[in-house]
Design a protein around this motif. Structure first.
Motif, PDB file in Angstrom:
ATOM      1  N   GLU A  10      -7.928   0.860   8.920  1.00 16.27           N
ATOM      2  CA  GLU A  10      -8.391   1.775  10.003  1.00 16.27           C
ATOM      3  C   GLU A  10      -9.359   1.388  10.791  1.00 16.27           C
ATOM      4  OE1 GLU A  10      -9.658   6.639  10.167  1.00 16.27           O
ATOM      5  OE2 GLU A  10      -8.780   5.750   8.482  1.00 16.27           O
ATOM      6  N   ARG A  11     -10.585   0.931  10.029  1.00 21.70           N
ATOM      7  CA  ARG A  11     -11.743   0.462  10.665  1.00 21.70           C
ATOM      8  C   ARG A  11     -11.353  -0.650  11.717  1.00 21.70           C
ATOM      9  NH1 ARG A  11     -16.803   1.472   7.691  1.00 21.70           N
ATOM     10  NH2 ARG A  11     -16.505   3.029   6.181  1.00 21.70           N
ATOM     11  N   GLN A  12     -10.300  -1.640  11.347  1.00 20.87           N
ATOM     12  CA  GLN A  12     -10.033  -2.803  12.031  1.00 20.87           C
ATOM     13  C   GLN A  12      -8.883  -2.382  13.337  1.00 20.87           C
ATOM     14  OE1 GLN A  12     -11.476  -5.780  11.126  1.00 20.87           O
ATOM     15  NE2 GLN A  12     -12.531  -4.187   9.962  1.00 20.87           N
ATOM     16  N   GLY A  13      -8.561  -1.167  13.217  1.00 19.69           N
ATOM     17  CA  GLY A  13      -7.619  -0.762  14.285  1.00 19.69           C
ATOM     18  C   GLY A  13      -6.380  -1.167  14.144  1.00 19.69           C
ATOM     19  N   TRP A  14      -5.945  -1.567  12.858  1.00 23.47           N
ATOM     20  CA  TRP A  14      -4.668  -2.179  12.362  1.00 23.47           C
ATOM     21  C   TRP A  14      -3.712  -0.813  12.128  1.00 23.47           C
ATOM     22  CZ3 TRP A  14      -6.916  -5.870   8.129  1.00 23.47           C
ATOM     23  CH2 TRP A  14      -7.563  -6.922   8.854  1.00 23.47           C
ATOM     24  N   THR A  15      -2.610  -1.065  11.808  1.00 19.53           N
ATOM     25  CA  THR A  15      -1.686  -0.151  11.378  1.00 19.53           C
ATOM     26  C   THR A  15      -1.112  -0.423  10.260  1.00 19.53           C
ATOM     27  OG1 THR A  15      -0.730   0.230  13.674  1.00 19.53           O
ATOM     28  CG2 THR A  15       0.584   1.082  11.883  1.00 19.53           C
ATOM     29  N   ALA A  16      -1.141   0.662   9.127  1.00 19.18           N
ATOM     30  CA  ALA A  16      -0.700   0.489   7.550  1.00 19.18           C
ATOM     31  C   ALA A  16       0.368   1.440   7.592  1.00 19.18           C
ATOM     32  CB  ALA A  16      -1.986   0.820   6.983  1.00 19.18           C
ATOM     33  N   GLU A  17       1.373   1.054   6.822  1.00 18.53           N
ATOM     34  CA  GLU A  17       2.601   1.861   6.517  1.00 18.53           C
ATOM     35  C   GLU A  17       2.892   1.624   5.067  1.00 18.53           C
ATOM     36  OE1 GLU A  17       7.100   2.291   8.017  1.00 18.53           O
ATOM     37  OE2 GLU A  17       6.053   0.633   8.550  1.00 18.53           O
ATOM     38  N   ILE A  18       3.091   2.681   4.386  1.00 19.82           N
ATOM     39  CA  ILE A  18       3.612   2.758   2.913  1.00 19.82           C
ATOM     40  C   ILE A  18       4.843   2.558   3.017  1.00 19.82           C
ATOM     41  CG2 ILE A  18       3.711   3.956   0.690  1.00 19.82           C
ATOM     42  CD1 ILE A  18       0.885   5.127   1.235  1.00 19.82           C
ATOM     43  N   LEU A  19       5.508   1.549   2.383  1.00 16.84           N
ATOM     44  CA  LEU A  19       6.876   1.280   2.507  1.00 16.84           C
ATOM     45  C   LEU A  19       7.638   1.861   1.263  1.00 16.84           C
ATOM     46  CD1 LEU A  19       6.963  -2.504   3.476  1.00 16.84           C
ATOM     47  CD2 LEU A  19       7.155  -0.557   4.864  1.00 16.84           C
ATOM     48  N   ASP A  20       6.984   1.674   0.076  1.00 21.49           N
ATOM     49  CA  ASP A  20       7.457   2.400  -1.340  1.00 21.49           C
ATOM     50  C   ASP A  20       6.417   2.582  -2.246  1.00 21.49           C
ATOM     51  OD1 ASP A  20       9.737   2.752  -2.945  1.00 21.49           O
ATOM     52  OD2 ASP A  20       9.104   1.015  -4.196  1.00 21.49           O
ATOM     53  N   ALA A  21       6.541   3.350  -2.881  1.00 17.69           N
ATOM     54  CA  ALA A  21       5.564   4.087  -3.756  1.00 17.69           C
ATOM     55  C   ALA A  21       5.975   4.776  -4.935  1.00 17.69           C
ATOM     56  CB  ALA A  21       4.512   4.924  -3.179  1.00 17.69           C
ATOM     57  N   THR A  22       5.434   4.492  -6.256  1.00 12.24           N
ATOM     58  CA  THR A  22       5.786   5.449  -7.683  1.00 12.24           C
ATOM     59  C   THR A  22       4.415   5.944  -7.864  1.00 12.24           C
ATOM     60  OG1 THR A  22       7.281   3.520  -8.144  1.00 12.24           O
ATOM     61  CG2 THR A  22       6.682   5.068  -9.933  1.00 12.24           C
ATOM     62  N   PRO A  23       4.359   7.006  -7.553  1.00  8.10           N
ATOM     63  CA  PRO A  23       3.235   8.011  -7.952  1.00  8.10           C
ATOM     64  C   PRO A  23       3.210   8.184  -9.337  1.00  8.10           C
ATOM     65  CG  PRO A  23       4.360   9.074  -6.145  1.00  8.10           C
ATOM     66  CD  PRO A  23       5.249   7.957  -6.817  1.00  8.10           C
ATOM     67  N   SER A  24       1.832   8.440 -10.051  1.00  5.19           N
ATOM     68  CA  SER A  24       1.626   8.593 -11.313  1.00  5.19           C
ATOM     69  C   SER A  24       1.497  10.377 -11.270  1.00  5.19           C
ATOM     70  CB  SER A  24       0.572   8.123 -11.836  1.00  5.19           C
ATOM     71  OG  SER A  24      -0.610   8.362 -11.344  1.00  5.19           O
ATOM     72  N   ASP A  25       1.414  10.752 -12.611  1.00  2.00           N
ATOM     73  CA  ASP A  25       1.382  12.144 -12.800  1.00  2.00           C
ATOM     74  C   ASP A  25       0.014  12.634 -12.107  1.00  2.00           C
ATOM     75  OD1 ASP A  25       3.938  12.130 -13.773  1.00  2.00           O
ATOM     76  OD2 ASP A  25       3.183  12.053 -15.898  1.00  2.00           O
ATOM     77  N   LYS A  28       1.545   4.008  -9.988  1.00  2.00           N
ATOM     78  CA  LYS A  28       2.132   2.902 -10.927  1.00  2.00           C
ATOM     79  C   LYS A  28       2.181   1.592  -9.833  1.00  2.00           C
ATOM     80  CE  LYS A  28       4.370   6.187 -13.897  1.00  2.00           C
ATOM     81  NZ  LYS A  28       5.559   6.801 -14.433  1.00  2.00           N
ATOM     82  N   ASP A  29       2.678   1.867  -8.877  1.00  4.58           N
ATOM     83  CA  ASP A  29       2.983   0.733  -7.813  1.00  4.58           C
ATOM     84  C   ASP A  29       3.198   1.090  -6.323  1.00  4.58           C
ATOM     85  OD1 ASP A  29       5.871   0.578  -7.284  1.00  4.58           O
ATOM     86  OD2 ASP A  29       5.929   0.477  -9.492  1.00  4.58           O
ATOM     87  N   VAL A  30       2.492   0.484  -5.493  1.00  2.00           N
ATOM     88  CA  VAL A  30       2.945   0.950  -3.940  1.00  2.00           C
ATOM     89  C   VAL A  30       2.844  -0.406  -3.241  1.00  2.00           C
ATOM     90  CG1 VAL A  30       0.371   1.033  -3.937  1.00  2.00           C
ATOM     91  CG2 VAL A  30       1.674   2.324  -2.100  1.00  2.00           C
ATOM     92  N   THR A  31       3.705  -0.213  -2.228  1.00  2.00           N
ATOM     93  CA  THR A  31       3.844  -1.426  -1.194  1.00  2.00           C
ATOM     94  C   THR A  31       3.428  -1.079   0.182  1.00  2.00           C
ATOM     95  OG1 THR A  31       5.642  -2.382  -2.688  1.00  2.00           O
ATOM     96  CG2 THR A  31       5.516  -3.039  -0.155  1.00  2.00           C
TER      97      THR A  31
END
Length: 359
Positions: A134-149, A154-157
């Motif tokens: 965000e500080r660099q002015g880039w765009t970040a998008e979460i493609l896949d995620a396995t949330p923990s409780d 657990k993992d995130v792409t």
């Protein structure tokens, strides 16, 4: 003054300038972006050469004047120092470049030893990189995620993209982030206030615009499932999420961020191609016994690269002996200090190699 290599780069720069001035080129956005990125790479070289030639000419004039009037000697000395500085800058600009420095990236963050605490730390790393993007002015998008409780991962792409045709893109800034990141703190799950050590792994690889690796459809197993949210709860009622398994290598890529199964499948295969390309380059570098730290080494998760010590508010990067006591700011996305230390060490190493090869 110009070597054959430098003359070739300046000719290429002039040709790119002419092409980019042609409106027809911009009808093809992909081509225009590629040409623009290369133009951005060569611009510092062309500008430095121009300044160096001008400064050298001024130096000759100042020395001629100093022979008649001693008051010009100081100006000649200043110009001589400037010539030396510009020559050093040009030598650095002419070092072999990482071909992916202008590329966008795909990043994977995986929890490791430490259970829920490790998953929470993986979440902290994700937030750190998202804030930095965000500080660099880039765009970040979460493609896949396995949330923990408990709210970690657990993992995130994540896909991180720059918005322009920059010579120093996302890969140039983040390519040394791959490896094991270790945390030392009192976990939220700890009732007696004891400091624990756990870790999360970061895997990062470039996502070049032109994928060179072809994927045989017969080598893929494609599964579909429903997108899930925290705790595994389903967030839609259709099987839109896609998991692609590359059978020869065992690489698995999931994508559930897009709205349709077709979009998720296309995105997952694109990420798979980038991973296979990074794997091919890693194997090629190993065969060539290339000992220099390069972009392919950054995908090695077995290398412990950094420690985040919460009690001391300290961050330490073990590769370059970097240490600072602003961990709170780093976790809020202020990564410039540690990244600059890594980039400076890489530049010094490449300069040393260039000198050795030139001897």
């Amino acid at each position: 003054m110009e070597s054959e290599t430098l003359r070739g780069l300046l000719d290429e720069y002039a040709e790119l300038e002419e092409q980019l001035a042609d409106p027809a080129v911009h009808a093809d956005q992909a081509r225009a972006r590629k040409l623009g990125r290369r133009y951005s790479e060569l611009s510092p070289v062309a500008k430095t050469v121009d300044e160096l030639e001008t400064t050298r000419s001024d130096l000759v004039t100042a020395r001629e004047l100093a022979a008649e009037d001693a008051s010009f000697a100081e100006e000649a000395d200043r110009l001589a120092e400037r010539v030396s500085a510009l020559e050093a800058k040009l030598a650095e600009l002419l070092l072999p470049r990482d071909p992916y420095d202008g590329s966008d990236v795909v990043m994977e963050i995986k929890s490791g030893e430490g259970g829920e605490e490790s998953a929470l730390f993986a979440g902290d790393l994700l937030r750190m990189y998202l804030r930095f993007a965000e500080r660099q002015g880039w765009t970040a998008e979460i493609l896949d995620a396995t949330p923990s409780d408990l709210g970690g991962y657990k993992d995130v792409t994540v896909s991180v993209k720059s918005k322009g045709a920059e010579a120093e893109g996302v890969w140039a800034r983040l390519k040394f982030e791959g490896g094991v990141h270790r945390v030392q703190r009192v976990p939220a799950t700890e009732s007696q206030g004891r400091i624990h050590t756990s870790a999360a792994g970061v895997l990062i690889y470039p996502e070049p615009e032109e994928i060179e690796v072809e994927v045989d459809p017969n080598d893929l197993r494609i599964d579909v499932f429903r997108s899930s949210g925290p705790g595994g709860q389903s967030v839609n009622t259709t099987d839109s999420a896609v998991r692609v398994t590359h059978l020869p290598t065992g690489i698995v890529v999931s994508c559930q961020n897009e709205k349709s199964q077709i979009q998720n499948r296309a995105r997952a295969i694109q990420v798979l191609q980038a991973r296979l390309q990074a794997l091919a380059e890693e194997e090629a570098a190993a065969k060539a016994a290339d000992a220099r730290r390069s972009q392919v080494r950054t995908v090695d998760r077995s290398e412990r690269v950094r420690t985040y010590n919460f009690p001391e508010n300290r961050i330490s990067d073990h590769r370059v002996n970097y240490k600072a006591y602003n961990l709170d700011q780093v976790l809020d996305g202020e990564l410039s200090g540690v990244l600059e230390a890594l980039l400076a060490a890489d530049r010094e190493e490449r300069m040393a190699e260039a000198q050795v090869s030139g001897d």
